[in-house]
Design a protein around this motif. Structure first.
Motif, short mmCIF file in Angstrom:
data_model
loop_
_atom_site.label_atom_id
_atom_site.label_comp_id
_atom_site.label_asym_id
_atom_site.label_seq_id
_atom_site.Cartn_x
_atom_site.Cartn_y
_atom_site.Cartn_z
N VAL A 255 0.84 -1.19 0.00
CA VAL A 255 0.00 0.00 0.00
C VAL A 255 0.88 1.25 0.00
CG1 VAL A 255 -1.79 1.30 1.21
CG2 VAL A 255 -1.83 -1.21 1.25
N TYR A 256 0.73 2.06 -1.03
CA TYR A 256 1.40 3.36 -1.10
C TYR A 256 0.30 4.40 -1.11
CZ TYR A 256 4.55 7.08 -2.67
OH TYR A 256 5.29 8.24 -2.77
N TRP A 257 0.02 4.99 0.06
CA TRP A 257 -1.13 5.88 0.23
C TRP A 257 -0.66 7.24 0.69
CZ3 TRP A 257 -6.23 3.76 2.74
CH2 TRP A 257 -7.28 4.63 2.45
N GLU A 258 -0.81 8.22 -0.18
CA GLU A 258 -0.41 9.59 0.10
C GLU A 258 -1.63 10.38 0.58
OE1 GLU A 258 3.07 12.14 0.01
OE2 GLU A 258 2.84 10.03 -0.53
N ASN A 259 -1.49 11.07 1.73
CA ASN A 259 -2.58 11.86 2.31
C ASN A 259 -3.83 11.00 2.51
OD1 ASN A 259 -0.93 14.15 2.20
ND2 ASN A 259 -1.68 14.72 0.19
N LYS A 260 -3.68 9.98 3.31
CA LYS A 260 -4.76 9.03 3.57
C LYS A 260 -5.99 9.75 4.11
CE LYS A 260 -5.57 4.62 5.95
NZ LYS A 260 -4.95 3.56 6.77
N PHE A 261 -7.15 9.49 3.48
CA PHE A 261 -8.42 10.12 3.85
C PHE A 261 -8.36 11.65 3.76
CE2 PHE A 261 -8.73 6.22 6.72
CZ PHE A 261 -9.31 5.45 5.73
N GLY A 262 -7.45 12.17 2.92
CA GLY A 262 -7.34 13.61 2.75
C GLY A 262 -6.57 14.32 3.85
N ASN A 263 -5.90 13.56 4.72
CA ASN A 263 -5.15 14.13 5.85
C ASN A 263 -3.67 14.23 5.47
OD1 ASN A 263 -3.76 14.53 8.35
ND2 ASN A 263 -5.55 13.74 9.44
N LYS A 264 -3.12 15.42 5.50
CA LYS A 264 -1.73 15.62 5.09
C LYS A 264 -0.73 14.96 6.03
CE LYS A 264 -1.25 20.10 7.45
NZ LYS A 264 -0.94 21.53 7.27
N ASP A 265 -1.16 14.59 7.24
CA ASP A 265 -0.27 13.96 8.21
C ASP A 265 -0.30 12.44 8.15
OD1 ASP A 265 0.51 16.46 9.30
OD2 ASP A 265 -1.34 16.52 10.48
N TRP A 266 -1.11 11.86 7.24
CA TRP A 266 -1.21 10.41 7.14
C TRP A 266 -0.69 9.94 5.79
CZ3 TRP A 266 -6.95 9.57 9.08
CH2 TRP A 266 -7.00 9.85 10.45
N ASP A 267 0.53 9.44 5.76
CA ASP A 267 1.11 8.81 4.58
C ASP A 267 1.46 7.37 4.94
OD1 ASP A 267 0.96 11.16 3.07
OD2 ASP A 267 2.95 11.82 3.72
N GLU A 268 0.83 6.43 4.24
CA GLU A 268 1.00 5.02 4.60
C GLU A 268 1.85 4.30 3.57
OE1 GLU A 268 -2.30 2.91 6.55
OE2 GLU A 268 -2.23 1.55 4.84
N ARG A 269 2.84 3.55 4.06
CA ARG A 269 3.67 2.67 3.25
C ARG A 269 3.64 1.31 3.94
NH1 ARG A 269 3.00 7.00 1.32
NH2 ARG A 269 4.57 8.49 0.60
N ASN A 270 2.88 0.38 3.40
CA ASN A 270 2.52 -0.79 4.19
C ASN A 270 2.61 -2.06 3.35
OD1 ASN A 270 1.51 -2.39 6.22
ND2 ASN A 270 -0.61 -1.83 5.86
N LEU A 271 3.49 -2.99 3.76
CA LEU A 271 3.62 -4.29 3.12
C LEU A 271 2.84 -5.33 3.93
CD1 LEU A 271 5.01 -5.92 0.82
CD2 LEU A 271 6.84 -6.41 2.48
N ASN A 272 1.94 -6.05 3.26
CA ASN A 272 1.13 -7.07 3.91
C ASN A 272 1.41 -8.45 3.31
OD1 ASN A 272 -1.41 -5.84 5.64
ND2 ASN A 272 -0.70 -4.42 4.07
N LEU A 273 1.45 -9.47 4.16
CA LEU A 273 1.41 -10.84 3.68
C LEU A 273 -0.03 -11.17 3.29
CD1 LEU A 273 3.70 -12.62 6.31
CD2 LEU A 273 4.30 -11.88 3.98
N LEU A 274 -0.20 -11.97 2.25
CA LEU A 274 -1.52 -12.20 1.68
C LEU A 274 -1.75 -13.68 1.39
CD1 LEU A 274 -4.13 -11.33 0.09
CD2 LEU A 274 -2.64 -11.04 -1.89
N LEU A 275 -2.95 -14.16 1.76
CA LEU A 275 -3.43 -15.48 1.40
C LEU A 275 -4.84 -15.31 0.86
CD1 LEU A 275 -2.57 -18.49 1.51
CD2 LEU A 275 -3.85 -18.66 3.64
N LYS A 276 -5.11 -15.83 -0.34
CA LYS A 276 -6.41 -15.62 -0.98
C LYS A 276 -6.94 -16.92 -1.53
CE LYS A 276 -8.81 -12.41 -4.07
NZ LYS A 276 -8.66 -11.15 -4.83
N TRP A 277 -8.19 -17.21 -1.20
CA TRP A 277 -8.85 -18.45 -1.62
C TRP A 277 -10.07 -18.12 -2.44
CZ3 TRP A 277 -12.99 -21.28 1.50
CH2 TRP A 277 -13.36 -22.47 0.84
N HIS A 278 -10.12 -18.65 -3.67
CA HIS A 278 -11.30 -18.52 -4.53
C HIS A 278 -12.14 -19.79 -4.39
CE1 HIS A 278 -10.00 -14.96 -6.94
NE2 HIS A 278 -8.81 -15.37 -6.52
N PHE A 279 -13.43 -19.60 -4.15
CA PHE A 279 -14.29 -20.79 -3.94
C PHE A 279 -15.58 -20.70 -4.74
CE2 PHE A 279 -14.96 -17.62 -0.67
CZ PHE A 279 -16.33 -17.51 -0.56
#
Length: 279
Positions: A255-279
């Motif tokens: 996740v590369y999120w600049e000005n999260k929710f329009g807030n200049k103090d919230w910049d998110e740089r976030n790596l997540n592990l992911l597991l996804k199942w299609h059923f």
């Protein structure tokens, strides 16, 4: 200035319906897909309510349910996130979701494969009843309604590549009730979604990009324009385990999120592990 959003939204839908060809009598479901994902990350941006209460930790797990479908008249998409903090000090979880109905308007052919009416309901809430100093029954819920137009582009090697432009109607934001019942003006959003299947379908690169314009609050405050680029890179681990191909995927989301929710103090740089199942 706020507009009569519901009337405007309904009027826009009528206009889009006028220029959208009616579905044939044989309209039917062509395909559909259900999936369940688990994300785990440690760099979520800490969020605070206007009264200063912190609602989330940086360490969270996210469970996501998704459903997508294609019909002879167009398509639909639904996802719901349940965000859960892993730190016991921050007990407030949250929910976020989007539901889209996108009727086909026409099919030019060539690079622009399809033009569709882009409609979306964006909704969410936070469970703040666990905090004695912020225990409103409605939590920090919101409903936004998006209306616009989108195109499906014939990008080489892409399973799909869609670009949509929306007008955002920011109608219901109970979070802002704590600052003099302020409201939010409408704004615009550009959304790009894509999927590339690589290495004979064993590797999948997909994701989305949202770019939103700034908006004004009724009390004179102003937001910042925002940019959220969230790609996923996944491998078909189910086929290695002897399962049916393209059912179980493992990988990462960034996740590369600049000005999260329009807030200049919230910049998110976030790596997540992911597991996804299609059923």
């Amino acid at each position: 200035m706020k507009t009569p959003h519901l009337k405007l939204l309904l009027g826009g839908l009528v206009i889009l319906a006028t220029f959208t060809p009616p579905p044939p009598a044989s309209a039917k479901l062509i395909w559909q897909d259900f999936s369940l994902s688990l994300l785990s990350g440690s760099n979520y941006e800490k969020q605070k309510l206007p009264n200063g209460i912190q609602t989330q930790s940086t360490d969270r797990n996210v469970v996501t349910f998704e459903h997508a479908s294609g019909h002879t008249w167009g398509g639909t998409f639904l996802f719901i996130d349940r965000l859960m903090s892993r730190d016991s000090d921050f007990e407030n979880d949250a929910m976020y979701g989007e539901f889209s109905i996108n009727p086909t308007m026409f099919k030019p052919g060539g690079f622009v494969k399809q033009v569709y009416a882009a409609t979306q309901w964006e909704f969410g809430s936070g469970d703040n009843g666990k905090n004695a100093s912020f225990n409103l029954s409605d939590g920090n819920s919101f409903n936004n309604y998006l209306l616009g137009v989108g195109v499906n582009l014939a990008v080489p090697k892409a399973s799909f590549f869609n670009v949509a432009f929306y007008r955002r109607f920011n109608d219901d934001q109970t979070l802002d009730a704590h600052i003099g019942n302020r409201t939010r003006d409408d704004n615009e959003q550009l959304t790009v979604v894509w999927r590339f299947d690589l290495a004979d379908g064993k590797v999948r690169f997909d994701g989305f990009l949202d770019a939103v314009t700034a908006f004004d609050f009724s009390n004179g405050d102003k937001s910042e324009s925002g940019f959220n680029f969230t790609p996923q890179l996944k491998y078909d681990i189910g086929s290695v385990m002897g399962m049916q191909p393209k059912k179980l995927w493992g990988g990462v989301e960034y996740v590369y999120w600049e000005n999260k929710f329009g807030n200049k103090d919230w910049d998110e740089r976030n790596l997540n592990l992911l597991l996804k199942w299609h059923f």
